[in-house]
Design an enzyme around this catalytic site. Structure first.
Site, PDB file in Angstrom:
ATOM      1  N   HIS B 267       5.569  79.445  63.315  1.00 23.02           N
ATOM      2  CA  HIS B 267       4.438  78.495  63.318  1.00 23.02           C
ATOM      3  C   HIS B 267       3.165  78.845  64.074  1.00 23.02           C
ATOM      4  O   HIS B 267       1.906  78.511  63.460  1.00 23.02           O
ATOM      5  CB  HIS B 267       5.002  77.815  64.032  1.00 23.02           C
ATOM      6  CG  HIS B 267       4.798  76.064  63.896  1.00 23.02           C
ATOM      7  ND1 HIS B 267       5.105  74.822  62.674  1.00 23.02           N
ATOM      8  CD2 HIS B 267       3.471  75.035  64.651  1.00 23.02           C
ATOM      9  CE1 HIS B 267       4.119  74.316  63.570  1.00 23.02           C
ATOM     10  NE2 HIS B 267       3.121  74.236  63.804  1.00 23.02           N
ATOM     11  N   GLU B 268       2.853  79.537  65.079  1.00 21.90           N
ATOM     12  CA  GLU B 268       2.254  79.591  66.014  1.00 21.90           C
ATOM     13  C   GLU B 268       1.307  80.760  65.056  1.00 21.90           C
ATOM     14  O   GLU B 268      -0.448  80.752  65.355  1.00 21.90           O
ATOM     15  CB  GLU B 268       2.035  79.589  67.524  1.00 21.90           C
ATOM     16  CG  GLU B 268       2.951  78.976  68.129  1.00 21.90           C
ATOM     17  CD  GLU B 268       1.897  77.154  67.795  1.00 21.90           C
ATOM     18  OE1 GLU B 268       0.746  77.479  67.810  1.00 21.90           O
ATOM     19  OE2 GLU B 268       3.107  76.378  68.418  1.00 21.90           O
ATOM     20  N   GLU B 297      -2.007  72.966  60.550  1.00 20.56           N
ATOM     21  CA  GLU B 297      -0.846  72.058  60.366  1.00 20.56           C
ATOM     22  C   GLU B 297       0.262  72.734  58.160  1.00 20.56           C
ATOM     23  O   GLU B 297       1.454  73.433  59.028  1.00 20.56           O
ATOM     24  CB  GLU B 297      -0.053  71.111  60.433  1.00 20.56           C
ATOM     25  CG  GLU B 297       1.015  70.609  60.901  1.00 20.56           C
ATOM     26  CD  GLU B 297       1.344  70.795  61.971  1.00 20.56           C
ATOM     27  OE1 GLU B 297       0.604  71.762  63.136  1.00 20.56           O
ATOM     28  OE2 GLU B 297       2.617  71.113  62.349  1.00 20.56           O
TER      29      GLU B 297
END
Lengths: 504, 504
Positions: B267-268, B297
């Site tokens: 995700h990061e 996002e």
């Protein structure tokens, strides 16, 4: 504006500039510890911007006006906090405003380029590739000396003063001559002694993770506060304090050499303990700052050598060391270990030198750079002069320039006048430690029992707490009753290494 | 000053402010990763000073004058780099100058105090202890909304606009209503499906060091450049980009839960890949900045979920996972593993939610905070409203406030209008991924072969490279031919989880 308000305004400005410098310190520390390779360009832009902001603020003519206002009255008694801060602010302001902007920029740019040239020249063992940069650096530093001293006095005094206020070339030269005359025969006797150490026991397998735990425990034991600091890995060990509550140390681990990380960590912890015990309430003003490189070095050397390489220290720590490294130390005696960590061996490289020969490396550099700055030595003759002196002091010839005059980064960075502070630090440390022994009574007993609090508190009360309120010389005189002198160091070296090598 | 010079001056000022913000980012990152506990006070002073310097520079009336000068002429064609930067500079300048200094300070102070109160209230499960702070925060945010919109339009629009320019409350409300109507029955069907996953296989023994290596390898494979970034441990995972060449990710390792670090890192890394592929030549100007939280996002979710939780991804990575964790994965089938990492299970906590129920958590928060800001819902009624909605959406009651309306930090920090960007990001990601599938042809084949370069390049060309030159809405329309819509996400969820749970 009245004098009190002017003083308040100076304090506020000083604290703001300190916060900016402290911000730059975080970035500088991070650059050496964690920054990914491609972050270098951005980081240098951030640091330039911060340096510019600091410069803008610390050379603001308004500071000159405020200082003049405060100095005009007799509001602040000599020796008061305010008078001491004002004296140091004046010193900083004069030094930074006397340097023409053009010269500052040229020195900064030259340092960057000269360091690149130095890296290449050292790799190639080619002094002549570095020579043009040495020439330029010496010229600029002579200009700097003239600018800050208004052309008065010895140029080298002006450079030395930047690192060690109030210590003169004459004092250094006289002290170093005494040191040289004592150390050269001592090294000779040590080299000829039949009691040579077996240093191979330090070159066994010491796992990095265990080294980390063991050395950090020792750093904590002597008083480095890990709630207000930490140790990380970097290519070059250093201590960087950001301010109250946050002091960073770096070290490096060689899994086949015990001494590097352990004594490196002890050394940096000594710097860190000084920073952690500066008066936090004065952070951002001279009264809350460390006073000089020499005094700083005296603190690191106190813990690394006078405590950390002492027999009583290992009376206490050798058992824990054997427990930490059972497979490599269980068959070693305390006696052999103690001799190994105190092995004296003349060698080319300053940063690898032992306690006895270290100062010789410094004397040599001091003598050369003093002549460079006075003009008695031409940069072109540095390599020959270095090699001649080295053989005279160490007893064997330099094989190539990377082991000789190109080994250190300092000259390429414009840091002329810096080297003496290393040996001054050792002198101060010996003098202070002798006084601590007198004041604390059974110092060896304390150390052998692992009771370091009294030592740390003695250093805090006598050194740390004063910040920059006294000069290095005043500090030493006040604590020991005598001006800085090489005699305590000479006595210490003769006693300690006379015993170890059974010379007497 | 002519228009070109005014533009140059704005650029220089913008870059300087960006460097200061980037400096603050280094300090903020370090605070979360390495700073020792006692460093907090000094760090907050450093960060305040930097925030003050940034504020001073970004609200300088000179910027208003320079902008007016540039806007007066017709020097810059619509859609030119200059016109786009000017539009965004104007937006930033207006937003920051329209807020009275008094309000900014009150919001900042309230956030600090409210967060402390929130931590205590959450611990005690006591909504009423937090209520006064929620009331104050809502009042201040309503004031903020009025200030930035000159009292025109919906207050919530003004808050949303700070995070997701050009996206309106109406668009969010309509999209979220569609999502809700699709997701609630889908969750129902999933819950009733007999094909439930065995998630215990993810809760076996996964050594942190191996997790680190395995997840960083995956991050590198999908395109996160470790020469220009790194991953460190922090209590809360985040991505902080300092600028070109230096993007930091954090993650955390749970040795008894595979998903936390692996999908957290993916995700990061998605956020990081966006930052690393912004046009570096425009760093410090809007054209070089990420456009919105929602688009950000969408990038993290593309890699974490649309790629990282997809079947083709694990067709490629399951063997390496078995090699990395032989003792716990050798008896597991790819099928069971894939089901386990895609387990859907309605639960209290947003940050632990799966792909399907996650958006429901967001809808609930959006509905409540929109009513809070419009004035339709009194802060005192938030707990009851939350609990009622939660039971309606999730099918079971909230047991206490820490599992309900006190679970998130956002409201205590004044971040009203922020939550919708999480679900918008998921919508954007689905819409973009469908388009990528169309443009790239055999997307599943690429992923199954571990060929991520085309995907990363597609995202760079279509999203990253535009910086802030297009709004989120314009970006989505330009890439997909349609405005942001929940339909692609609904289709994706129905297909993927319909298959996994054999619903259709």
């Amino acid at each position: 504006m009245d004098v009190r308000s002017a003083y308040q305004e100076l304090t506020a400005r000083s604290k703001k500039a300190a916060l900016l410098r402290s911000t730059a310190s975080v970035l500088g520390w991070e650059e050496q510890t964690y920054m990914p390779p491609n972050g270098a360009e951005l980081r240098s832009k951030q640091l330039s911007l911060l340096a510019g902001l600091v410069h803008e603020r610390t050379t603001d003519p308004k500071i000159g006006e405020l200082l003049a206002e405060c100095e005009a009255g007799d509001e602040f008694a000599e020796g008061s906090l305010e008078a001491d801060n004002l004296r140091e602010w004046r010193r900083d302001y004069d030094r930074s405003t006397k340097l023409p902007q053009r010269l500052v920029e040229e020195i900064t740019e030259t340092a960057t380029l000269a360091q690149n040239a130095w890296v290449r020249a050292r790799k190639e063992h080619d002094f002549h590739a570095f020579l043009p940069w040495l020439e330029k650096t010496v010229t600029l530093k002579r200009e700097e000396a003239d600018a800050v001293s208004d052309g008065k006095g010895l140029k080298y005094d002006a450079l030395l003063d930047d690192y060690e206020t109030g210590i003169t070339t004459d004092l250094v030269a006289a002290s170093f001559a005494e040191l040289r005359d004592a150390i050269i025969p001592l090294v000779q006797a040590i080299t000829e002694s039949p009691k040579q150490a077996d240093t191979s026991i330090l070159k066994r397998d010491f796992p990095a993770a265990v080294q980390k735990e063991f050395s950090e425990q020792a750093a904590a034991d002597i008083g480095f506060d890990f709630d207000s600091g930490r140790v990380d890995v970097a290519a070059h060990p250093f201590c960087s304090s950001f301010g109250p509550g946050d002091t960073r140390l770096t070290t490096r681990y060689d899994e086949n050499f015990f001494s590097m990380a352990f004594f490196g960590t002890m050394h940096e912890a000594g710097h860190g303990i000084y920073e952690q015990n500066l008066p936090a309430e004065h952070f951002g003003t001279p009264a809350g700052e460390s006073v000089s490189l020499g005094i700083h070095e005296s603190q690191s050397l106190t813990w690394e050598t006078f405590v950390g390489r002492s027999r009583p220290f290992w009376d206490h720590y050798f058992k824990p060391a054997q427990t930490a490294f059972p497979s490599v130390l269980s068959d070693v005696s305390l006696d052999d270990f103690f001799r190994a960590i105190n092995d004296v061996r003349p060698s080319y490289i300053r940063v690898e030198a032992d306690e006895v020969t270290y100062s010789l490396h410094i004397l040599l550099r001091f003598e050369l750079e003093q002549s460079l700055i006075s003009g008695d030595l031409a940069p072109a003759d540095v390599e020959a002069a270095w090699n001649e002196k080295f053989e005279a002091y160490f007893g064997f010839p330099v094989d190539h320039a990377a082991n000789g005059c190109l080994q250190d980064i300092h000259w390429s960075g414009g840091l002329l006048g810096y080297f003496p502070t290393y040996a001054l630090g050792k002198m101060y440390a010996a003098q202070l430690f002798a006084q601590a022994r007198h004041d604390l009574g059974d110092l060896d007993g304390l150390i052998a029992r692992g009771e370091f609090v009294p030592v740390r508190e003695w250093l805090t009360a006598n050194i740390h707490t004063h910040g920059r309120r006294l000069t290095p010389r005043q500090l030493i005189e006040r604590v020991t009753g005598s001006p800085p002198s090489p005699a305590p160091l000479i006595g210490y070296l003769r006693r300690k290494f006379g015993d170890i090598y059974e010379i007497n």
